[in-house]
Design a protein around this motif. Structure first.
Motif, PDB file in Angstrom:
ATOM      1  N   LEU A   5    -117.030 -30.962 -20.553  1.00 52.67           N
ATOM      2  CA  LEU A   5    -115.801 -31.560 -20.038  1.00 52.67           C
ATOM      3  C   LEU A   5    -114.669 -30.650 -20.433  1.00 52.67           C
ATOM      4  CD1 LEU A   5    -114.362 -34.295 -19.498  1.00 52.67           C
ATOM      5  CD2 LEU A   5    -114.295 -34.928 -21.688  1.00 52.67           C
ATOM      6  N   ILE A   6    -113.647 -30.785 -19.389  1.00 50.00           N
ATOM      7  CA  ILE A   6    -112.397 -30.349 -19.432  1.00 50.00           C
ATOM      8  C   ILE A   6    -111.454 -31.459 -19.170  1.00 50.00           C
ATOM      9  CG2 ILE A   6    -112.388 -29.316 -17.072  1.00 50.00           C
ATOM     10  CD1 ILE A   6    -110.602 -27.005 -18.274  1.00 50.00           C
ATOM     11  N   GLY A  45    -119.116 -33.582 -31.406  1.00 54.16           N
ATOM     12  CA  GLY A  45    -120.035 -32.373 -30.956  1.00 54.16           C
ATOM     13  C   GLY A  45    -120.222 -32.207 -29.404  1.00 54.16           C
ATOM     14  N   ILE A  46    -119.359 -32.596 -28.870  1.00 55.63           N
ATOM     15  CA  ILE A  46    -119.331 -32.513 -27.194  1.00 55.63           C
ATOM     16  C   ILE A  46    -118.634 -31.226 -26.860  1.00 55.63           C
ATOM     17  CG2 ILE A  46    -118.638 -33.446 -24.973  1.00 55.63           C
ATOM     18  CD1 ILE A  46    -119.411 -36.252 -26.056  1.00 55.63           C
ATOM     19  N   PRO A  47    -119.008 -30.104 -26.253  1.00 57.49           N
ATOM     20  CA  PRO A  47    -118.434 -28.964 -25.775  1.00 57.49           C
ATOM     21  C   PRO A  47    -117.374 -29.302 -24.892  1.00 57.49           C
ATOM     22  CG  PRO A  47    -120.878 -28.807 -25.837  1.00 57.49           C
ATOM     23  CD  PRO A  47    -120.793 -30.044 -25.958  1.00 57.49           C
ATOM     24  N   VAL A  48    -115.983 -28.942 -25.319  1.00 58.65           N
ATOM     25  CA  VAL A  48    -114.843 -29.464 -24.581  1.00 58.65           C
ATOM     26  C   VAL A  48    -114.015 -28.340 -24.208  1.00 58.65           C
ATOM     27  CG1 VAL A  48    -113.931 -30.490 -26.667  1.00 58.65           C
ATOM     28  CG2 VAL A  48    -113.294 -31.531 -24.304  1.00 58.65           C
ATOM     29  N   ALA A  49    -113.170 -28.128 -23.243  1.00 61.14           N
ATOM     30  CA  ALA A  49    -112.059 -27.528 -23.063  1.00 61.14           C
ATOM     31  C   ALA A  49    -110.659 -28.271 -22.726  1.00 61.14           C
ATOM     32  CB  ALA A  49    -112.410 -26.480 -22.099  1.00 61.14           C
ATOM     33  N   ILE A  50    -109.726 -27.619 -22.707  1.00 67.44           N
ATOM     34  CA  ILE A  50    -108.330 -28.241 -22.047  1.00 67.44           C
ATOM     35  C   ILE A  50    -107.684 -27.252 -21.339  1.00 67.44           C
ATOM     36  CG2 ILE A  50    -107.452 -27.790 -24.205  1.00 67.44           C
ATOM     37  CD1 ILE A  50    -105.979 -30.739 -24.505  1.00 67.44           C
ATOM     38  N   THR A  51    -106.684 -27.717 -20.509  1.00 67.40           N
ATOM     39  CA  THR A  51    -105.876 -26.929 -19.442  1.00 67.40           C
ATOM     40  C   THR A  51    -104.960 -26.385 -20.284  1.00 67.40           C
ATOM     41  OG1 THR A  51    -105.010 -28.880 -18.563  1.00 67.40           O
ATOM     42  CG2 THR A  51    -106.883 -27.980 -17.458  1.00 67.40           C
ATOM     43  N   ARG A  52    -104.336 -27.033 -21.200  1.00 67.16           N
ATOM     44  CA  ARG A  52    -103.047 -26.575 -22.139  1.00 67.16           C
ATOM     45  C   ARG A  52    -103.049 -27.634 -23.493  1.00 67.16           C
ATOM     46  NH1 ARG A  52     -98.314 -30.070 -21.841  1.00 67.16           N
ATOM     47  NH2 ARG A  52     -98.688 -31.973 -20.508  1.00 67.16           N
ATOM     48  N   ARG A  63    -103.605 -24.566 -12.614  1.00 61.05           N
ATOM     49  CA  ARG A  63    -104.322 -25.668 -13.280  1.00 61.05           C
ATOM     50  C   ARG A  63    -105.791 -25.936 -12.822  1.00 61.05           C
ATOM     51  NH1 ARG A  63    -101.935 -29.913 -16.056  1.00 61.05           N
ATOM     52  NH2 ARG A  63     -99.924 -29.106 -15.155  1.00 61.05           N
ATOM     53  N   THR A  64    -105.905 -25.812 -11.407  1.00 59.81           N
ATOM     54  CA  THR A  64    -107.079 -26.079 -10.827  1.00 59.81           C
ATOM     55  C   THR A  64    -108.194 -24.690 -11.166  1.00 59.81           C
ATOM     56  OG1 THR A  64    -106.205 -25.357  -8.624  1.00 59.81           O
ATOM     57  CG2 THR A  64    -106.432 -27.704  -9.170  1.00 59.81           C
ATOM     58  N   LYS A  65    -107.568 -23.670 -11.289  1.00 60.43           N
ATOM     59  CA  LYS A  65    -108.170 -22.491 -11.386  1.00 60.43           C
ATOM     60  C   LYS A  65    -108.644 -22.474 -12.767  1.00 60.43           C
ATOM     61  CE  LYS A  65    -108.210 -17.467 -11.512  1.00 60.43           C
ATOM     62  NZ  LYS A  65    -107.436 -16.318 -11.311  1.00 60.43           N
ATOM     63  N   ILE A  66    -108.084 -23.003 -13.730  1.00 61.37           N
ATOM     64  CA  ILE A  66    -108.600 -23.110 -15.005  1.00 61.37           C
ATOM     65  C   ILE A  66    -109.862 -24.132 -14.979  1.00 61.37           C
ATOM     66  CG2 ILE A  66    -107.876 -24.147 -17.607  1.00 61.37           C
ATOM     67  CD1 ILE A  66    -105.125 -23.000 -17.116  1.00 61.37           C
ATOM     68  N   VAL A  67    -109.714 -25.353 -14.396  1.00 64.37           N
ATOM     69  CA  VAL A  67    -111.007 -26.103 -14.501  1.00 64.37           C
ATOM     70  C   VAL A  67    -111.802 -25.685 -13.511  1.00 64.37           C
ATOM     71  CG1 VAL A  67    -111.416 -28.577 -13.274  1.00 64.37           C
ATOM     72  CG2 VAL A  67    -109.068 -28.058 -14.296  1.00 64.37           C
ATOM     73  N   ARG A  68    -111.715 -24.963 -12.689  1.00 65.97           N
ATOM     74  CA  ARG A  68    -112.796 -24.513 -11.950  1.00 65.97           C
ATOM     75  C   ARG A  68    -113.763 -23.304 -12.549  1.00 65.97           C
ATOM     76  NH1 ARG A  68    -109.184 -23.727  -7.718  1.00 65.97           N
ATOM     77  NH2 ARG A  68    -109.382 -21.592  -7.773  1.00 65.97           N
ATOM     78  N   GLU A  69    -113.079 -22.574 -13.295  1.00 62.99           N
ATOM     79  CA  GLU A  69    -113.528 -21.541 -13.988  1.00 62.99           C
ATOM     80  C   GLU A  69    -114.056 -21.675 -15.383  1.00 62.99           C
ATOM     81  OE1 GLU A  69    -110.772 -18.011 -13.803  1.00 62.99           O
ATOM     82  OE2 GLU A  69    -111.086 -17.946 -11.711  1.00 62.99           O
ATOM     83  N   SER A  70    -113.803 -23.025 -16.037  1.00 64.19           N
ATOM     84  CA  SER A  70    -114.056 -23.382 -17.282  1.00 64.19           C
ATOM     85  C   SER A  70    -115.783 -23.486 -17.611  1.00 64.19           C
ATOM     86  CB  SER A  70    -113.561 -24.851 -17.574  1.00 64.19           C
ATOM     87  OG  SER A  70    -114.019 -25.774 -16.704  1.00 64.19           O
ATOM     88  N   GLY A  71    -116.308 -23.674 -16.231  1.00 62.07           N
ATOM     89  CA  GLY A  71    -117.800 -24.007 -16.630  1.00 62.07           C
ATOM     90  C   GLY A  71    -118.140 -25.426 -16.842  1.00 62.07           C
ATOM     91  N   ALA A  72    -117.173 -26.336 -16.973  1.00 65.02           N
ATOM     92  CA  ALA A  72    -117.378 -27.696 -17.448  1.00 65.02           C
ATOM     93  C   ALA A  72    -117.926 -28.310 -16.025  1.00 65.02           C
ATOM     94  CB  ALA A  72    -116.296 -28.358 -17.699  1.00 65.02           C
ATOM     95  N   LYS A  73    -118.610 -29.379 -16.203  1.00 66.50           N
ATOM     96  CA  LYS A  73    -119.297 -30.227 -15.210  1.00 66.50           C
ATOM     97  C   LYS A  73    -118.199 -31.226 -14.805  1.00 66.50           C
ATOM     98  CE  LYS A  73    -123.416 -32.628 -13.425  1.00 66.50           C
ATOM     99  NZ  LYS A  73    -124.588 -33.284 -13.909  1.00 66.50           N
ATOM    100  N   ARG A 136    -109.248 -32.375  -5.023  1.00 64.84           N
ATOM    101  CA  ARG A 136    -109.429 -31.663  -3.942  1.00 64.84           C
ATOM    102  C   ARG A 136    -109.703 -30.163  -4.221  1.00 64.84           C
ATOM    103  NH1 ARG A 136    -104.651 -32.135  -1.421  1.00 64.84           N
ATOM    104  NH2 ARG A 136    -103.792 -30.245  -2.202  1.00 64.84           N
ATOM    105  N   ASP A 137    -109.193 -29.563  -5.216  1.00 63.06           N
ATOM    106  CA  ASP A 137    -109.171 -28.103  -5.163  1.00 63.06           C
ATOM    107  C   ASP A 137    -109.998 -27.926  -6.882  1.00 63.06           C
ATOM    108  OD1 ASP A 137    -107.957 -27.968  -3.051  1.00 63.06           O
ATOM    109  OD2 ASP A 137    -105.870 -27.798  -4.050  1.00 63.06           O
ATOM    110  N   THR A 138    -110.515 -28.587  -7.281  1.00 59.64           N
ATOM    111  CA  THR A 138    -111.414 -28.248  -8.576  1.00 59.64           C
ATOM    112  C   THR A 138    -112.718 -28.011  -8.507  1.00 59.64           C
ATOM    113  OG1 THR A 138    -111.412 -30.646  -9.044  1.00 59.64           O
ATOM    114  CG2 THR A 138    -109.779 -29.731 -10.508  1.00 59.64           C
ATOM    115  N   GLY A 139    -113.361 -27.817  -7.139  1.00 57.37           N
ATOM    116  CA  GLY A 139    -114.458 -27.120  -6.752  1.00 57.37           C
ATOM    117  C   GLY A 139    -115.494 -28.360  -7.142  1.00 57.37           C
ATOM    118  N   ALA A 140    -116.682 -28.014  -7.784  1.00 55.92           N
ATOM    119  CA  ALA A 140    -117.993 -28.646  -8.001  1.00 55.92           C
ATOM    120  C   ALA A 140    -117.382 -29.335  -9.303  1.00 55.92           C
ATOM    121  CB  ALA A 140    -119.188 -27.793  -8.147  1.00 55.92           C
ATOM    122  N   VAL A 141    -116.440 -29.174  -9.794  1.00 56.38           N
ATOM    123  CA  VAL A 141    -116.228 -30.271 -11.139  1.00 56.38           C
ATOM    124  C   VAL A 141    -115.898 -31.560 -10.982  1.00 56.38           C
ATOM    125  CG1 VAL A 141    -114.807 -30.444 -13.288  1.00 56.38           C
ATOM    126  CG2 VAL A 141    -115.317 -28.120 -12.440  1.00 56.38           C
TER     127      VAL A 141
END
Length: 270
Positions: A5-6, A45-52, A63-73, A136-141
Motif C-alpha cells: 500500500l502507498i 507488519g504491512i509493507p507501506v510507502a507514503i508520497t510525502r 504525485r502520481t509518478k511516485i504512486v505508479r513507481e512505488s510497486g504498491a498494489k 486516472r493517472d496512477t496506472g495499475a495501482v
C-alpha cells in the motif's frame, strides 16, 4: 520489499487544499492522518510507502509518478472535503476499487461517520477516463480517494475530524487489513505521535519568553531567527495556554513561544 500500500496525504506545500477551516489546514490534517496510518501499518507488519512525510509541494504528475513507481498494489489518497455537505465519501476508479471503497466506507460508518456516498466519476468529454487524476493517472495501482468529512459541514463533521481524526484514521487501517485479509490488531497503548511547532522561513525573528513571565511583547528572553535557517521546527513540550507552547532551544533552554496560525506558525503531528 515492495510495499503493498502507498498512502497519499493530499495537497501540501503551496497547495493548502480546499478542505480547511479555522481549526485546521487541509494539507496538514491530511498529513496527520496519513502519518498515523503509516506508523500503524508498519506496526502491523504491512509493507507501506507514503508520497510525502512533510509539508512539500507535489505536482499531480510528481504525485502520481511516485504512486505508479512505488510497486504498491493499492493507494489511499487522504483528503478533507468542502462544499457544505456532511459525511464521508470514497471515490474509486471507473475500472475498479469499488470493493475496497465499500470496505473503507463501512468501517468509517462503524467508527461513527455517516457515509454520504461511494462513487466514481468519468471525464465529461471522455467517459473512458477517470475525472480525478489520482484515479486516472496512477496506472495499475488501485486507488481510493478518501474524504473523511466536510470542513464546512453544518453537521458533526468538524467536531468528528477535530476531536476524533485518529478514530477515523484507524477505521481505514482496519478496513484495509480486512480487505487484503491481513491480521489486524487494535491499538495497544496507542501510537505515540509528537507535535511540533514549525516557524516559517520568511520570519526574520521570533520572540521567545521565559517560563515565569507572560508571553507578551516586552517580556522577551531573546529571539529565534527562522529566516537564517530556512525555517525552524521544535517539538512541543507543553501548551500552557491557547497558541502558547513550551519548546527546548539550544541557546535559550526551555522557553515559551507564541504561535497563533495567523503568525504563519504551524503545529504538525508526526
Amino acid at each position: 520489499m515492495k510495499p503493498v500500500l502507498i498512502i497519499d496525504p493530499g495537497h501540501g506545500g503551496k497547495d493548502p487544499g480546499g478542505g480547511s477551516n479555522k481549526y485546521w489546514v487541509e494539507k496538514d490534517m491530511n498529513l496527520t492522518i496519513s502519518l498515523y496510518q503509516f506508523q500503524r501499518y508498519q506496526q502491523l507488519g504491512i509493507p507501506v510507502a507514503i508520497t510525502r512525510q512533510k509539508d512539500v509541494t507535489l505536482s499531480p504528475a510528481e504525485r502520481t509518478k511516485i504512486v505508479r513507481e512505488s510497486g504498491a498494489k493499492y493507494c489511499h489518497s487522504n483528503h478533507i472535503n468542502a462544499g457544505g455537505g456532511d459525511g464521508g465519501e470514497v471515490i474509486h476508479s471507473i475500472y475498479g476499487g469499488e470493493d475496497m471503497a465499500e470496505e473503507v466506507a463501512a468501517e468509517l460508518q462503524h467508527a461513527g461517520q455517516n457515509i454520504r456516498r461511494i462513487f466514481t466519476r468519468p471525464l465529461p468529454n471522455d467517459r473512458t477516463r477517470d475525472f480525478y487524476y489520482m484515479n486516472r493517472d496512477t496506472g495499475a495501482v488501485i486507488t481510493n480517494i478518501i474524504e473523511y468529512g466536510f470542513a464546512d459541514s453544518r453537521g458533526d463533521d468538524i467536531r468528528q475530524i477535530k476531536d476524533d481524526w485518529q478514530v477515523l484514521a484507524e477505521s481505514v487501517v482496519k478496513a484495509f487489513c480486512s480487505y487484503v485479509e491481513f491480521p489486524y490488531e487494535s491499538i495497544r497503548g496507542g501510537v505515540t505521535l509528537k507535535k511540533y511547532l514549525s516557524l516559517p522561513p520568511e520570519a526574520s525573528t521570533w520572540r521567545i519568553y521565559p517560563l515565569n513571565a507572560s508571553p507578551v511583547k516586552g517580556n522577551e528572553k531573546g529571539f529565534l531567527r527562522p529566516e537564517k535557517f530556512g525555517g525552524l521546527t521544535y517539538q512541543i513540550l507543553g501548551t500552557p495556554q491557547a497558541h502558547v507552547y513550551l519548546i527546548q532551544t539550544r541557546d535559550f533552554g526551555k522557553v515559551q513561544i507564541y504561535g497563533h496560525p495567523n503568525t504563519g506558525a504551524k503545529v504538525l503531528t508526526k
